[in-house]
Design a protein around this motif. Structure first.
Motif, PDB file in Angstrom:
ATOM      1  N   ILE A 130       0.838  -1.207   0.000  1.00 12.11           N
ATOM      2  CA  ILE A 130       0.000   0.000   0.000  1.00 12.11           C
ATOM      3  C   ILE A 130       0.870   1.253   0.000  1.00 12.11           C
ATOM      4  N   ASP A 131       1.949   1.239   0.771  1.00  9.85           N
ATOM      5  CA  ASP A 131       2.874   2.380   0.768  1.00  9.85           C
ATOM      6  C   ASP A 131       3.472   2.605  -0.617  1.00  9.85           C
ATOM      7  N   MET A 132       3.808   1.529  -1.295  1.00  6.62           N
ATOM      8  CA  MET A 132       4.393   1.653  -2.625  1.00  6.62           C
ATOM      9  C   MET A 132       3.400   2.225  -3.625  1.00  6.62           C
ATOM     10  N   LEU A 133       2.130   1.855  -3.506  1.00  3.13           N
ATOM     11  CA  LEU A 133       1.116   2.412  -4.404  1.00  3.13           C
ATOM     12  C   LEU A 133       1.003   3.924  -4.224  1.00  3.13           C
ATOM     13  N   LYS A 134       1.084   4.380  -2.984  1.00  6.54           N
ATOM     14  CA  LYS A 134       1.021   5.815  -2.739  1.00  6.54           C
ATOM     15  C   LYS A 134       2.248   6.539  -3.288  1.00  6.54           C
ATOM     16  N   LYS A 135       3.424   5.895  -3.204  1.00  4.77           N
ATOM     17  CA  LYS A 135       4.640   6.504  -3.762  1.00  4.77           C
ATOM     18  C   LYS A 135       4.578   6.558  -5.290  1.00  4.77           C
ATOM     19  N   PHE A 136       4.028   5.505  -5.916  1.00  3.78           N
ATOM     20  CA  PHE A 136       3.885   5.509  -7.371  1.00  3.78           C
ATOM     21  C   PHE A 136       3.027   6.684  -7.824  1.00  3.78           C
ATOM     22  N   GLN A 137       1.960   6.962  -7.080  1.00  3.21           N
ATOM     23  CA  GLN A 137       1.062   8.055  -7.451  1.00  3.21           C
ATOM     24  C   GLN A 137       1.777   9.402  -7.388  1.00  3.21           C
ATOM     25  N   GLN A 138       2.610   9.597  -6.373  1.00  7.45           N
ATOM     26  CA  GLN A 138       3.331  10.857  -6.234  1.00  7.45           C
ATOM     27  C   GLN A 138       4.386  11.023  -7.319  1.00  7.45           C
ATOM     28  N   LEU A 139       5.081   9.935  -7.656  1.00  4.42           N
ATOM     29  CA  LEU A 139       6.140  10.018  -8.665  1.00  4.42           C
ATOM     30  C   LEU A 139       5.588  10.180 -10.073  1.00  4.42           C
ATOM     31  N   ASP A 140       4.423   9.571 -10.333  1.00  9.69           N
ATOM     32  CA  ASP A 140       3.853   9.615 -11.684  1.00  9.69           C
ATOM     33  C   ASP A 140       2.877  10.769 -11.890  1.00  9.69           C
ATOM     34  N   PHE A 141       2.557  11.517 -10.830  1.00  9.43           N
ATOM     35  CA  PHE A 141       1.619  12.637 -10.907  1.00  9.43           C
ATOM     36  C   PHE A 141       0.260  12.185 -11.463  1.00  9.43           C
ATOM     37  N   THR A 142      -0.202  11.057 -10.993  1.00  6.25           N
ATOM     38  CA  THR A 142      -1.503  10.516 -11.395  1.00  6.25           C
ATOM     39  C   THR A 142      -2.572  10.954 -10.391  1.00  6.25           C
ATOM     40  N   PRO A 143      -3.859  10.785 -10.682  1.00  4.77           N
ATOM     41  CA  PRO A 143      -4.906  11.223  -9.745  1.00  4.77           C
ATOM     42  C   PRO A 143      -4.754  10.585  -8.370  1.00  4.77           C
ATOM     43  N   HIS A 144      -4.897  11.386  -7.351  1.00  4.64           N
ATOM     44  CA  HIS A 144      -4.688  10.903  -5.986  1.00  4.64           C
ATOM     45  C   HIS A 144      -5.884  10.102  -5.470  1.00  4.64           C
ATOM     46  N   ASN A 145      -7.054  10.264  -6.105  1.00  6.52           N
ATOM     47  CA  ASN A 145      -8.251   9.559  -5.647  1.00  6.52           C
ATOM     48  C   ASN A 145      -8.612   8.378  -6.561  1.00  6.52           C
TER      49      ASN A 145
END
Length: 320
Positions: free
Chosen positions: A105-120
């Protein structure tokens, strides 16, 4: 004397020539050959019998495939090492990494920040189940509805209630049913004039709804799904905010469990609730039910995680 002898030989020679020319055909010795009748074979040759290599007495016993335990080796079998040293590496040279659920789950949140994808964006899980039972039987594919500890839906589900009297209709309306009625709702449903996310019914009216089976299919009220009963408020409470999932392709469960902007503890709690509910459909004495578990967000790569660790923790908490 000599003259007499010659005369006798001449007479004998003439007689011999006359006999040969009159009685039988002449044989020239070299030019003609005697006709020979060869014997004709009237039976087939006996085929040589092949030795059957797969005779019952000489059947080879199949050797059991030995499972090699690579945990105590200096490197995994057929791979370079257990874990890469650098951040960039060729994946096929190393065993697949299986993460703890919290780390995934932590890695999924990091992927979102690095890829600038929708947070929701939604978070999904993909489970492969071991549906085999004893004596070549299998667990029947099932559909289940449960309350998640932290719902991610913003709107309530539309629930239609089939009732038989005005008292039941009033109870259903007071508890949030979108449509309430009896057999008069059958034709509007068949004509696609009204529709709902879930259909529930009281037991007495179920026999009158047979014509809706082909139309509703999996949504048709059934007692084993909790959509048939006399406790209308309890059924509406479950289905208004309940989360439904089903077994697809005989052994797979693919469903959304949360959104990525939810706290990590909430995502983990929803994941735990669904895994416990999935395993409740397997007989307790049949061993592990989940063979493979994957978690991913809408835009991230798929991460394999250890489902057994998620299932053990509730039992440990009770023992404490």
């Amino acid at each position: 004397m000599a003259t007499c002898t010659r005369t006798v030989w001449k007479v004998l020679a003439g007689c011999q020539r006359q006999l040969l020319s009159v009685g039988s055909p002449a044989y020239t010795g070299v030019s003609q050959t005697a006709s020979r009748k060869l014997p004709v074979r009237t039976f087939a040759a006996v085929k040589a019998q092949k030795i059957d290599k797969k005779e019952d007495s000489e059947k080879e016993v199949k050797k059991e495939k030995k499972v090699i335990d690579d945990k105590d080796r200096h490197k995994p079998f057929g791979r370079t090492a257990w874990a890469p040293v650098d951040d960039v590496y060729i994946r096929r040279y190393y065993p697949r990494t299986i993460y703890d659920a919290t780390d995934a789950i932590d890695m999924l949140k990091k992927f979102q920040q690095l890829d600038f994808t929708p947070h929701n964006q939604p978070v999904y899980i993909d489970l492969k189940l071991d549906m085999k039972l004893e004596k070549k039987r299998k667990v029947d594919p099932f559909v289940s509805t449960l309350h998640l500890p932290h719902p991610f839906k913003t709107e309530m589900n539309k629930v239609l209630v089939f009732v038989e009297n005005a008292e039941q209709a009033q109870v259903a309306q007071e508890n949030g049913a979108v449509y309430v009625g009896g057999v008069e709702l059958i034709q509007p449903i068949l004509d696609d004039e009204i529709s709902a996310d879930f259909y529930v019914a009281v037991p007495n009216i179920l026999s009158k709804l047979v014509s809706l089976k082909n139309k509703l299919r999996k949504k048709f009220p059934k007692s084993n799904r909790g959509s048939v009963g006399i406790n209308i408020p309890k059924m509406l409470e479950l289905f208004k905010m309940g989360h439904e999932y089903m077994v697809e392709s005989n052994c797979y469960v693919r469903t959304q469990i949360a959104t990525l902007d939810m706290p990590k503890e909430h995502i983990y709690s929803n994941l735990q609730s669904i895994l416990i509910d999935v395993c409740s459909h397997r007989p307790a004495n049949m061993g592990p039910f989940i063979e493979r578990a994957i978690i991913a967000s809408h835009t991230s790569e798929a991460l394999w995680f250890k489902s057994e660790d998620v299932l053990v923790k509730p039992a440990e908490e009770k023992n404490d």
